[in-house]
Design an enzyme around this catalytic site. Structure first.
Site, PDB file in Angstrom:
ATOM      1  N   GLY A  37      38.724  32.430   0.107  1.00  0.00           N
ATOM      2  CA  GLY A  37      37.844  32.511  -1.060  1.00  0.00           C
ATOM      3  C   GLY A  37      38.517  31.994  -2.316  1.00  0.00           C
ATOM      4  O   GLY A  37      38.203  32.427  -3.433  1.00  0.00           O
TER       5      GLY A  37
ATOM      6  N   GLY B 143      36.451  30.790  -5.404  1.00  0.00           N
ATOM      7  CA  GLY B 143      35.620  31.728  -6.136  1.00  0.00           C
ATOM      8  C   GLY B 143      36.257  32.180  -7.434  1.00  0.00           C
ATOM      9  O   GLY B 143      37.368  31.774  -7.790  1.00  0.00           O
TER      10      GLY B 143
ATOM     11  N   ARG C 288      36.022  26.192   3.304  1.00  0.00           N
ATOM     12  CA  ARG C 288      35.114  25.891   4.404  1.00  0.00           C
ATOM     13  C   ARG C 288      34.679  24.438   4.327  1.00  0.00           C
ATOM     14  O   ARG C 288      34.544  23.875   3.241  1.00  0.00           O
ATOM     15  CB  ARG C 288      33.869  26.778   4.339  1.00  0.00           C
TER      16      ARG C 288
ATOM     17  N   ALA D  57      33.847  36.066   1.177  1.00  0.00           N
ATOM     18  CA  ALA D  57      32.738  36.910   1.625  1.00  0.00           C
ATOM     19  C   ALA D  57      31.433  36.281   1.162  1.00  0.00           C
ATOM     20  O   ALA D  57      31.422  35.404   0.303  1.00  0.00           O
ATOM     21  CB  ALA D  57      32.853  38.323   1.042  1.00  0.00           C
ATOM     22  N   GLN D  58      30.333  36.750   1.749  1.00  0.00           N
ATOM     23  CA  GLN D  58      29.022  36.505   1.149  1.00  0.00           C
ATOM     24  C   GLN D  58      28.877  37.630   0.139  1.00  0.00           C
ATOM     25  O   GLN D  58      28.628  38.773   0.509  1.00  0.00           O
ATOM     26  CB  GLN D  58      27.913  36.550   2.212  1.00  0.00           C
ATOM     27  N   SER D  59      29.035  37.329  -1.143  1.00  0.00           N
ATOM     28  CA  SER D  59      29.281  38.382  -2.129  1.00  0.00           C
ATOM     29  C   SER D  59      28.120  38.685  -3.063  1.00  0.00           C
ATOM     30  O   SER D  59      28.262  39.533  -3.944  1.00  0.00           O
ATOM     31  CB  SER D  59      30.506  38.009  -2.975  1.00  0.00           C
TER      32      SER D  59
ATOM     33  N   SER E 298      34.838  46.931  -2.314  1.00  0.00           N
ATOM     34  CA  SER E 298      33.901  46.848  -3.430  1.00  0.00           C
ATOM     35  C   SER E 298      33.332  48.215  -3.792  1.00  0.00           C
ATOM     36  O   SER E 298      33.106  49.066  -2.915  1.00  0.00           O
ATOM     37  CB  SER E 298      32.741  45.918  -3.053  1.00  0.00           C
TER      38      SER E 298
ATOM     39  N   GLU F 277      30.422  48.658  -4.468  1.00  0.00           N
ATOM     40  CA  GLU F 277      29.090  48.740  -3.858  1.00  0.00           C
ATOM     41  C   GLU F 277      29.102  49.600  -2.594  1.00  0.00           C
ATOM     42  O   GLU F 277      28.055  50.014  -2.109  1.00  0.00           O
ATOM     43  CB  GLU F 277      28.568  47.338  -3.534  1.00  0.00           C
TER      44      GLU F 277
ATOM     45  N   TYR G 167      25.160  44.099   1.921  1.00  0.00           N
ATOM     46  CA  TYR G 167      26.476  43.731   1.395  1.00  0.00           C
ATOM     47  C   TYR G 167      27.393  44.948   1.343  1.00  0.00           C
ATOM     48  O   TYR G 167      28.547  44.914   1.799  1.00  0.00           O
ATOM     49  CB  TYR G 167      26.337  43.110   0.000  1.00  0.00           C
TER      50      TYR G 167
ATOM     51  N   ARG H 206      32.355  33.582 -13.410  1.00  0.00           N
ATOM     52  CA  ARG H 206      31.441  34.361 -12.580  1.00  0.00           C
ATOM     53  C   ARG H 206      30.295  33.465 -12.129  1.00  0.00           C
ATOM     54  O   ARG H 206      29.811  32.615 -12.878  1.00  0.00           O
ATOM     55  CB  ARG H 206      30.889  35.534 -13.394  1.00  0.00           C
ATOM     56  N   GLY H 207      29.841  33.666 -10.896  1.00  0.00           N
ATOM     57  CA  GLY H 207      28.722  32.882 -10.391  1.00  0.00           C
ATOM     58  C   GLY H 207      27.475  33.063 -11.246  1.00  0.00           C
ATOM     59  O   GLY H 207      27.222  34.149 -11.779  1.00  0.00           O
TER      60      GLY H 207
END
Length: 337
Positions: free
Chosen positions: A14, A17, A39, A86-88, A129, A131, A153, A188-189
């Site tokens: 990652g 990211g 990837r 990760a798929q975050s 996380s 979460e 997630y 940040r995305g």
């Protein structure tokens, strides 16, 4: 591509990211030889590491492919692995729950298996996380707080967390998990609420958009500044014994407060631009996340330094400058700095 060094060597999954890019910068400053996993993807963006890419050793591998991870660890020969891939994005985890489980949950198992098979002496960091706490049973949350994740997630992260503990206890691997609460930055995305706000406010200031659509503005989150949080990751792998640590600021705020600060930073009234969009609501909301970072403060000597107002200021002005550069427009009014 950087030269091989005889010093410390780390592998970051990652690496492209937000956290991966800041961690790569930090480790380079510490004198590490830094390897990163990327990837093979037509949509893969290296924007966040472009300024340091020549100093990095990048390898193609995939969390879905055990063989590629074994070869990655053999090739890079790291002493430390930071598993940040990760798929975050939480909303995407409802749209793609199976894929989220594969990347964010089973992907951790595959990385740990690669460590076990290639070199069990590698120190391993898992990005857990807040979460995972989900429907919290106590506030604030610490390392002993039970998990009740409220999204695919969060469920996948809880699996990744527990499998890390399992490999530590079963195989004696130095495996540590950082239970990081929300941490933000200009990297940040754009899909995350904080960045959506900071970029949206900047675009509104420049006349590039007329409203900021939002979902739930009243959930409570513990926000910090991402560059500080990657240092906590590193500190965990420098300890004598592996352990898990909650990392956060110990204060919480709402997205509404974040938005109000962002608009105020550019002398705008949020009431003129905020528009509620029910489509942006989560199927199951996480109402309150608040870290108790006392273990990290005591054992790692780490604490969050950047408060919410300063974090908002950093993000808003970074996005304002970026949008000016992209659009060719310039801000007007007293909010300019």
């Amino acid at each position: 591509m950087g030269e091989r060094s005889s010093g410390r060597r780390a592998l970051i999954t990652g690496i492209t990211g937000q956290d991966g890019s800041y961690l790569a910068e930090f480790l380079l400053q510490q004198g590490y030889e830094v390897h990163g996993m990327v990837r093979r993807s037509s949509t893969e963006s290296s924007e966040r590491i472009a300024h340091i890419q020549e100093k990095l050793h990048l390898h193609q591998a995939d969390l879905l492919d055990q063989g590629s991870l074994i070869e990655l660890v053999r090739s890079a020969q790291p002493r430390e692995i930071y598993n940040l891939a990760a798929q975050s994005f939480v909303p995407t985890s409802w749209a793609q729950p199976g894929l989220t489980g594969e990347f964010t949950g089973l992907g951790v198992t595959r990385m740990l298996e690669a460590v076990r098979l290639v070199d069990p002496g590698i120190r391993f960091y898992q990005a857990s996380s807040s979460e995972m706490f989900g429907r919290t049973r106590e506030t604030p949350q610490n390392e002993a707080t039970p998990f009740h994740p409220r999204s695919p997630y969060g469920v996948a992260k809880a699996y990744g967390h527990h499998i890390t503990v399992n490999y530590r206890e079963s195989f004696g691997i130095f495996a540590a998990s950082g239970i990081l609460f929300n941490h933000e930055s200009p990297r940040r995305g754009r899909e995350f609420v904080t960045r959506k706000i900071s970029e949206g406010v900047a675009r509104i200031k420049l006349g590039l958009q007329s409203e900021l659509r939002h979902g739930n503005l009243d959930s409570k989150r513990d926000w910090g500044y991402a560059p500080e949080y990657v240092r906590a990751m590193w500190l965990m792998l420098q300890q004598e014994k592996p352990a898990d640590f909650v990392v956060g600021s110990g204060t919480h705020h709402t997205p509404r407060e974040f938005a109000e600060l962002a608009f105020a930073e550019l002398n705008l009234d949020p009431a003129d631009f905020l528009t509620h969009d029910p489509a942006l609501l989560r199927p199951a909301e996480v109402d309150t996340l608040l870290a108790d970072p006392s273990r990290a403060q005591k054992q790692l000597g780490w604490r969050a330094e950047t408060g919410l107002a300063e974090l908002v200021r950093i993000m808003v002005h970074a996005d304002l400058e970026a949008q000016e550069r992209i659009s060719g427009r310039r801000r007007r009014g007293a909010g300019a700095r």
